[in-house]
Design a protein around this motif. Structure first.
Motif, short mmCIF file in Angstrom:
data_model
loop_
_atom_site.label_atom_id
_atom_site.label_comp_id
_atom_site.label_asym_id
_atom_site.label_seq_id
_atom_site.Cartn_x
_atom_site.Cartn_y
_atom_site.Cartn_z
N ARG A 95 0.80 -1.22 0.00
CA ARG A 95 0.00 0.00 0.00
C ARG A 95 0.83 1.27 0.00
N ASP A 96 2.15 1.15 0.10
CA ASP A 96 3.04 2.32 0.18
C ASP A 96 2.75 3.18 1.40
N ASP A 97 2.62 2.55 2.56
CA ASP A 97 2.55 3.27 3.82
C ASP A 97 3.59 2.68 4.75
N ASP A 98 3.70 3.21 5.96
CA ASP A 98 4.72 2.72 6.88
C ASP A 98 4.56 1.24 7.16
N SER A 139 3.26 -1.05 5.21
CA SER A 139 3.64 -1.85 4.05
C SER A 139 5.16 -1.98 3.92
N TRP A 140 5.86 -0.89 4.21
CA TRP A 140 7.32 -0.95 4.11
C TRP A 140 7.90 -1.86 5.18
N SER A 144 -3.29 -2.98 10.01
CA SER A 144 -3.51 -1.58 9.65
C SER A 144 -2.48 -0.69 10.32
N SER A 145 -1.88 0.23 9.55
CA SER A 145 -0.89 1.14 10.12
C SER A 145 -1.54 2.40 10.69
N THR A 146 -2.84 2.56 10.52
CA THR A 146 -3.50 3.77 10.99
C THR A 146 -4.30 3.54 12.27
#
Length: 297
Positions: A157-160, A162-163, A264-266
């Motif tokens: 997803r190109d978020d923290d 995902s990395w 989920s990163s959020t």
């Protein structure tokens, strides 16, 4: 290191055992099938009844271990053990066993009501996924395989989150001598007639998102190269569709594939929360899914 299987005999569905042995063929380690039976009350007042209950539970545990041993026969030559334990919570007992046995991951099957070839969580496996500090692998219903893991697909997803997940997936793939595939899923909601300004704005947003996704994947591929992956060991692409089912199906799946999703990163409990996108991908996946907890787990 081991692979701990949550074993509950359900007809002829040995899917979790088959998936565990698939991992064992890729990265050799013993498979331990753990059956969790109900724990007695342990109170003096109910001593007689409690003893009878414990005897019944022990008989169930022994029978389950025997059935698991019979399932091992489909995978000769690989180390395996079947045990049973008593516990008040199946997820908690499996986590305890996994931690005590230095498990790489916990492997479970899908719900009985799942269609063959589909992944569905039970109430117990849902609690396990959201509480385990270890990755949890879920086998599709009626899953059968004698292959090893040959390709690991990660939802990117190109978020923290995902990395962070990408580095962990790289480790899984490297240990299993498997290829890595990055897939960014795009579900394009039904658009309004092209004569409206809203549709035009929506198209612009989607085009901009696609451009960003392509750039992010190129960056991720470059990162995998720094980790030692050759170009022929990396695949990547964007999979779009009007619904999640179409987007996930259009990727193309083969024997030896597994899919990895992260939390989920959020969410404030990111390490144990399976985000809405990951949940939708999981429900539509035709291959085994590994849910990796966040870095805070």
């Amino acid at each position: 290191m081991t692979y701990v299987v949550g074993y509950g005999p359900r007809g002829d569905d040995r899917s979790a055992v088959d998936l565990a042995f698939q991992f064992a063929r890729s990265r050799p380690a013993p498979v331990v099938a753990v059956s969790v039976v109900p724990q007695g009350w342990g109170t003096p007042v109910a001593a007689g009844v409690d003893r009878e209950y414990e005897q019944w539970a022990a008989a169930e545990g022994r029978q389950s271990a025997q059935l698991a041993t019979a399932d091992f026969a489909h995978h000769p030559g690989l180390a395996a053990e079947a045990v049973w334990v008593a516990g008040r919570s199946v997820p908690a007992a499996l986590i305890d066993q996994a931690m005590a046995r230095d498990a790489a991951l916990i492997v479970v099957g899908s719900a009985e009501e799942a269609e063959p070839g589909r992944v569905r969580l039970t109430s117990k496996t849902d609690r396990l996924v959201h509480s385990s500090p270890l990755p949890v692998a879920i086998a599709p219903r009626s899953y059968r395989t004698t292959s090893r893991v040959t390709r690991v697909t990660v939802g990117f997803r190109d978020d923290d989150g995902s990395w962070s997940l990408l580095d962990r997936v790289a480790g899984i793939a490297r240990a299993s001598a498997a290829r890595v595939r990055l897939v960014t899923f795009l579900v394009d909601p039904a658009r309004r007639p092209v004569t409206t300004d809203v549709s035009h704005a929506q198209a612009q947003v989607i085009d901009a998102w696609m451009t960003r996704a392509v750039a992010a994947q190129a960056e991720a591929v470059a990162h995998l190269r720094t980790l030692g992956f050759a170009d022929d060991e990396i695949e990547h692409g964007i999979s779009a569709g009007p619904q999640w089912h179409a987007a996930v199906a259009s990727v193309g799946w083969a024997e030896g594939d597994i899919l990895v999703v992260g939390s989920s990163s959020t969410h404030r409990l990111a390490q144990v929360f399976l985000g809405s996108s990951a949940s939708k991908i999981l429900r539509n996946a035709p291959v085994p899914v590994v849910v990796v907890p966040g870095a805070g787990a």
